[in-house]
Design an enzyme around this catalytic site. Structure first.
Site, PDB file in Angstrom:
ATOM      1  CG  ASP A   7      -0.157  -0.252   2.517  1.00 34.13           C
ATOM      2  OD1 ASP A   7       0.441   0.499   2.260  1.00 34.13           O
ATOM      3  OD2 ASP A   7      -0.656  -0.428   3.254  1.00 34.13           O
ATOM      4  CB  CYS A  10       5.373  -0.505   1.254  1.00 35.25           C
ATOM      5  SG  CYS A  10       5.517   0.675  -0.689  1.00 35.25           S
ATOM      6  CG  HIS A 189       5.469  -3.197  -3.307  1.00 35.17           C
ATOM      7  ND1 HIS A 189       5.138  -2.466  -2.277  1.00 35.17           N
ATOM      8  CD2 HIS A 189       6.335  -4.199  -2.773  1.00 35.17           C
ATOM      9  CE1 HIS A 189       4.805  -3.718  -0.634  1.00 35.17           C
ATOM     10  NE2 HIS A 189       5.611  -4.253  -1.417  1.00 35.17           N
TER      11      HIS A 189
END
Lengths: 195, 170
Positions: A7, A10, A189
């Site tokens: 999300d 991170c 991410h």
């Protein structure tokens, strides 16, 4: 590699986890003392900069593992349990956001130059791109967090910047610093990466 | 269990602050039996077409508060570019700009300023947004209707939701 929940939190979650692990294993005792005292002092620093007193819940939740680590009575299982607990990590992640926001506020003249391209003022950037829950961290946020803590992080990029021979590109922020941890970045991410 | 206490503790703190230092034209309180659900009232800002209106809202908090925004809806019917017909509100701090630094007072203050300072570029009510941009006089007339209707609705909801004990006082 340790994967983190994918999300917008991170980077902060991965960095906070990597920082704690570093403090528990590789850091010199004087590093531990210094880093924990920066966190101890950060509450007064935030309040002095005009942050709402509500930040104290976030500060307290962040200090709990740090004080235990400094006291030497914190196991790796304790650390995992802390970061797997959604509530505790959310408070810690949010506290990292407040530190980024604080550093940007205190150094607005410097960061304005980097933020201008987004079309936002430094204050708008702090509100929308830093303090807002779930908003990804980019170079500006990482620079601000590591500068506030006077630490470095390595980011390995597995994206378009991958070099022609297929090797991932990596940077240390700030340049030349001694990274406390390595985060693997794939578009959108970050995960914690081990050597 | 940890999460329930911290959300509730924070809501108590929000409530105490709202009582001690209430922003002008705003009131709110949790239900007696459930601190996770609040009723609030926003009075229309003075010297705007909203002046004199009393707008009721309902706020629902999850156990993840303050790390998650509450759901806030107008209970009073309202004609506004950023309010959907079901009363839900299009406001960045209730969506992707939410931060736990906002408390109940801050949320209600933001909604109060949204009343007189709408954002017609992200309309929830396209007609209201268009009128706001193109025919301010007609827009203001519709707003005045909303204001007047809010008094009537006020009387209605007072009579049916008046569940205070004074019903028994004869």
């Amino acid at each position: 590699m340790r994967t983190t929940r994918p999300d917008g939190n991170c980077f902060y979650r991965g960095f906070a986890f990597g920082l704690c692990e570093w403090l528990m294993t590789l850091a010199e005792p004087e590093d531990v003392t210094r880093v924990v005292s920066v966190f101890e002092a950060s509450k007064a620093d935030l309040l002095a900069a005009g942050f709402d007193e509500f930040i104290d819940d976030f500060w307290a939740m962040t200090m709990a593992p740090l004080r235990a680590i400094k006291g030497g009575n914190y196991s790796h299982d304790d650390l995992l349990a802390c970061f797997r607990d959604q509530e505790r990590t959310e408070y810690i992640v949010q506290f990292m956001r407040f530190l980024v926001s604080l550093h940007l506020a205190k150094n607005a003249d410097f960061f304005q130059f980097f933020i201008e391209g987004s079309g936002l003022s430094v204050d708008e950037f702090r509100r929308i791109e830093v303090e807002a829950v779930g908003r990804d961290a980019d170079h500006v946020q990482i620079t601000a967090l590591t500068a506030y803590l006077d630490l470095a992080v390595r980011v390995v990029y597995l994206d378009q910047s991958t070099t022609a021979d297929g090797a991932a590109s990596e940077i240390v922020i700030p340049d030349g610093g001694r990274p406390v941890c390595t985060l693997l970045y794939r578009p959108g991410h970050y995960d914690v990466l081990y050597e | 269990m940890v999460s329930s206490t911290s959300a509730r503790r924070r809501l108590m703190r929000d409530f105490k602050r709202l009582q001690q230092d209430p922003p002008e034209g705003i009131s709110g309180a949790p239900h007696d039996d459930n601190i996770m659900t609040w009723d609030a009232v926003i009075f229309g800002p003075e010297e705007t077409p909203w002046e004199g209106g009393t707008f009721r809202l309902s706020m629902t908090f999850s156990e993840n508060y303050p790390n998650e925004a509450p759901k806030v809806v107008f209970v009073t019917k309202i004609y506004h570019p950023n309010v959907y017909s079901d009363g839900s509100i299009c406001l960045d701090i209730l969506g992707n700009a939410w931060s736990p630094i906002y408390d109940v007072a801050a949320i209600l203050t933001s909604i109060q300023s949204l009343l007189s300072d709408p954002n017609p570029s992200s309309p929830a009510n396209a007609e209201a947004a268009q009128l706001f941009n193109e025919n301010r006089r007609e827009y203001n007339r519709k707003v005045r209707e909303t204001v007047e209707a809010s008094w009537a609705e006020d009387d209605d909801s007072d009579s049916d939701s008046d569940d205070d004990d004074d019903d028994d006082d004869e």
